[in-house]
Scaffold this active site. Structure first.
Site, mmCIF file in Angstrom:
data_model
loop_
_atom_site.group_PDB
_atom_site.id
_atom_site.type_symbol
_atom_site.label_atom_id
_atom_site.label_comp_id
_atom_site.label_asym_id
_atom_site.label_seq_id
_atom_site.Cartn_x
_atom_site.Cartn_y
_atom_site.Cartn_z
ATOM 1 C CG ASP A 152 -2.297 0.497 0.979
ATOM 2 O OD1 ASP A 152 -2.448 1.313 0.062
ATOM 3 O OD2 ASP A 152 -3.230 0.119 1.717
ATOM 4 C CG ASP A 207 -9.467 2.120 -0.837
ATOM 5 O OD1 ASP A 207 -8.465 2.060 -1.577
ATOM 6 O OD2 ASP A 207 -9.424 2.000 0.396
HETATM 7 C C1 GLA Z 1 -5.921 1.318 1.443
HETATM 8 C C2 GLA Z 1 -6.076 0.326 0.290
HETATM 9 C C3 GLA Z 1 -7.224 -0.616 0.583
HETATM 10 C C4 GLA Z 1 -6.961 -1.359 1.882
HETATM 11 C C5 GLA Z 1 -6.733 -0.356 3.028
HETATM 12 C C6 GLA Z 1 -6.241 -1.049 4.293
HETATM 13 O O1 GLA Z 1 -7.020 2.158 1.560
HETATM 14 O O2 GLA Z 1 -6.290 1.013 -0.911
HETATM 15 O O3 GLA Z 1 -7.417 -1.532 -0.475
HETATM 16 O O4 GLA Z 1 -5.853 -2.189 1.726
HETATM 17 O O5 GLA Z 1 -5.744 0.599 2.667
HETATM 18 O O6 GLA Z 1 -5.970 -0.159 5.326
#
Ligand code: GLA
Length: 420
Positions: A152, A207
């Protein structure tokens, strides 16, 4: 003083140059888009080892494994801290048996196993990230039997994305265990332009959310979007995807309750047209039959997993009605009609001119298309298979005429019956 400064800068520059020059990734790991399940969309930080084990059990018993899903992926919030030597440690309350035991369990079930970390010092969930510990963490993952790492991009202020991801890619390579490297940088610095040699897939969006559309969320304005927003951000990226390196419009929301049946079918179909990684994000132990039928549709999965490895794209855009095209192996192809309207329309598609007309209550609906890609015109004749209706619907010598429901798709697989 000035020359010392200069030589330090030179050393740093040389190191960075070497780093880029020697970045290597494991080849032949994701020749088709990865398929699996990830804990985040449904469970967020509320995970523990039983949730992961039960997901592995359900992946097998539900038929998902047989349909091609293989990765069981733990997302954020498995970490507790670091031990006195700096090794990453799993939360002993949530994962008392440790991560290796879970990896072993997934392997025992005939599945593969993946984990999550972050290029910053802290993850998005405020857990320890890998910054400064890349090689040490990669060694832990390799020792545990990890097959996939999602990496990430939270808390990375001041870091350069391609350098940070190259560093972890090198660390994984050095650790020696083939691990799929999933770059989760949300598309901020266009990873499709620099990550082909570094990772196996890269996120192209923020997301995904468990809904169809967020009216106020426009590209670049809102962090998290529904299915439509993530879909629309893929247009134009098709040339960057191929075997071993995929655009990732984020995980699936099928089965999480935020989409109607038509919307869930569209979401899944369009992700397959895009050759997207198919990472289910629902509770596999509680799947309703409709969601399960969507997720394991063999013809749809075959389109996603087609070994030619071409990402499909929009060839016609009539505003609310669109046509997507995906070239397939052996000169075959998939065509997807997509209706953004919330009511059904009658569509008529002429294969010779590749033109669509649509009516509602016998009144014409469509004006000219805003997009008209001519690189896909059909030569020769094809037999036409309706993927969701699971039946043959003639050949391309006749017009295709059908009712297309609101927020729904019709997907056709065309198989060549004449030599070109
Ligand atoms: C980010 C990523 C998500 C998930 C969260 C976890 O937002 O884009 O897909 O992995 O972190 O904290």
């Amino acid at each position: 003083m000035r020359s010392t400064k200069l030589s330090i800068i030179t050393i740093v520059l040389v190191q960075v140059a070497c780093l880029n020059a020697y970045t290597q990734k494991f080849e032949n790991l994701a020749l088709t888009p990865p398929m699996g399940w990830n804990s985040w969309n449904k469970f967020g930080c509320n995970i523990n080892e039983n949730i992961i084990r039960y997901a592995a059990d359900a992946m097998v018993s539900s038929g998902m494994k047989e349909a091609g899903y293989s990765y069981i992926l733990i997302d954020d919030c498995w970490q507790a801290g670091r031990d006195s030597l700096g090794f990453i440690v799993a939360d002993p309350e949530k994962f008392p048996s440790g991560i290796k035991a879970l990896a072993d369990y997934a392997h025992y079930k005939g599945l593969k196993f993946g984990i999550y970390s972050c290029a910053g010092r802290k993850t998005c969930g405020n857990n320890p990230g890998s910054r400064g510990r890349e090689f040490q963490d990669a060694m832990s993952y390799a020792n545990w039997g990890v097959d996939y790492l999602k990496y990430d991009w939270c808390n990375t202020e001041g870091q350069n994305a391609s350098e940070s991801y190259s560093l972890m890619s090198d660390a994984l390579f050095e650790a020696g265990r083939p691990i799929v490297f999933s770059i989760c940088e949300w598309g901020l610095s266009k990873p499709w332009e620099w990550a082909t040699e570094i990772g196996h897939l890269w996120r192209t969006t923020g997301d995904i959310q468990n809904n169809w559309d967020i009216p106020d969320a426009k590209e670049g304005k809102c962090w998290a979007g529904g299915v439509l927003i993530n879909l629309d951000m893929q247009q134009g990226l098709e040339k960057y995807a191929g075997p071993g390196h995929w655009n990732d419009p984020d995980m699936l929301e099928v089965g999480n309750g935020g989409l109607t049946e038509n919307e869930a079918r569209s979401h899944f179909s369009l992700w397959c047209m895009l050759a997207a990684p198919l990472i289910a994000g629902n509770d596999l132990t509680q799947m309703d039959p409709v969601s399960k039928d969507i997720l394991i549709n063999q013809d749809m999965i075959a389109i996603d997993q087609d070994k030619l490895g071409k990402q499909g794209y929009k060839i016609k855009d009539y505003g609310e009605i669109e046509v997507y095209y995906k070239p397939l192996n052996n000169s075959n192809m998939a065509i997807c009609f997509f209706n953004r309207l919330d009511y059904p329309v009658q569509v008529e598609f002429d294969w010779t001119s590749m033109s669509l007309s649509a009516t509602r209550d016998s009144k014409p609906l469509l004006l000219g298309s805003k997009i008209d890609r001519k690189d896909n015109y059909i030569e020769g004749q094809y037999s036409v298979w309706n993927v969701w209706q699971k039946k043959s619907v003639g050949t391309t010598s006749q017009k295709f005429i059908a009712s297309l429901q609101g927020h729904d798709v019709i997907v056709l697989r065309l198989t060549s019956v004449t030599k070109k």
